[in-house]
Design a protein around this motif. Structure first.
Motif, mmCIF file in Angstrom:
data_model
loop_
_atom_site.group_PDB
_atom_site.id
_atom_site.type_symbol
_atom_site.label_atom_id
_atom_site.label_comp_id
_atom_site.label_asym_id
_atom_site.label_seq_id
_atom_site.Cartn_x
_atom_site.Cartn_y
_atom_site.Cartn_z
ATOM 1 N N ALA A 59 -56.475 -7.526 -81.968
ATOM 2 C CA ALA A 59 -55.215 -8.267 -81.964
ATOM 3 C C ALA A 59 -54.073 -7.402 -81.457
ATOM 4 C CB ALA A 59 -54.910 -8.787 -83.370
ATOM 5 N N SER A 60 -53.983 -6.185 -81.964
ATOM 6 C CA SER A 60 -52.906 -5.282 -81.566
ATOM 7 C C SER A 60 -53.002 -4.895 -80.093
ATOM 8 C CB SER A 60 -52.939 -4.032 -82.448
ATOM 9 O OG SER A 60 -51.948 -3.129 -82.048
ATOM 10 N N ALA A 61 -54.188 -4.492 -79.668
ATOM 11 C CA ALA A 61 -54.376 -4.039 -78.288
ATOM 12 C C ALA A 61 -54.181 -5.171 -77.274
ATOM 13 C CB ALA A 61 -55.763 -3.425 -78.120
ATOM 14 N N ALA A 62 -54.566 -6.373 -77.651
ATOM 15 C CA ALA A 62 -54.439 -7.504 -76.733
ATOM 16 C C ALA A 62 -53.080 -8.188 -76.858
ATOM 17 C CB ALA A 62 -55.555 -8.513 -76.985
ATOM 18 N N GLY A 63 -52.322 -7.832 -77.883
ATOM 19 C CA GLY A 63 -51.026 -8.460 -78.087
ATOM 20 C C GLY A 63 -51.144 -9.903 -78.552
ATOM 21 N N VAL A 64 -52.154 -10.149 -79.395
ATOM 22 C CA VAL A 64 -52.442 -11.497 -79.879
ATOM 23 C C VAL A 64 -52.282 -11.505 -81.398
ATOM 24 C CG1 VAL A 64 -54.248 -13.253 -80.057
ATOM 25 C CG2 VAL A 64 -54.030 -11.903 -77.974
ATOM 26 N N ASN A 65 -51.828 -12.616 -81.940
ATOM 27 C CA ASN A 65 -51.659 -12.767 -83.373
ATOM 28 C C ASN A 65 -52.991 -12.547 -84.087
ATOM 29 O OD1 ASN A 65 -51.698 -14.389 -85.934
ATOM 30 N ND2 ASN A 65 -49.557 -14.678 -85.377
ATOM 31 N N LYS A 66 -52.974 -11.748 -85.160
ATOM 32 C CA LYS A 66 -54.205 -11.450 -85.892
ATOM 33 C C LYS A 66 -54.839 -12.714 -86.477
ATOM 34 C CE LYS A 66 -56.329 -8.791 -89.525
ATOM 35 N NZ LYS A 66 -56.730 -9.698 -90.571
ATOM 36 N N ALA A 67 -54.020 -13.642 -86.938
ATOM 37 C CA ALA A 67 -54.562 -14.881 -87.507
ATOM 38 C C ALA A 67 -55.337 -15.662 -86.452
ATOM 39 C CB ALA A 67 -53.436 -15.739 -88.081
#
Length: 75
Positions: A27-35
């Protein structure tokens, strides 16, 4: 039904890089919401955006069809 292949992609990337990769890291590396990543990983009938798919394609260096697939229902 749409099936997400995130668990398989994470396992493959972890194997290649010989390390554990968490959903938080993806999520962090792709810049996507963890949920969103969590819901996609559990295949919980989640609808996502093309931006999310694009970010995951970049992170995993793959094609969209590697992330999602259509599975015909068993009748």
């Amino acid at each position: 039904m749409i099936k997400y292949n995130l668990k398989e992609l994470i396992a493959a990337k972890a194997s290649i890089e010989k390390r554990k990769i968490t959903l938080d890291e993806v999520a962090s590396a792709a810049g996507v919401n963890k949920a969103a990543i969590s819901k996609m990983s559990s295949n919980s009938n989640y609808s996502t955006t093309t931006r999310t798919l694009d970010a995951l394609c970049i992170y995993f260096d793959c094609r969209v069809e590697d992330i999602i697939e259509h599975v015909k229902p068993i009748t």
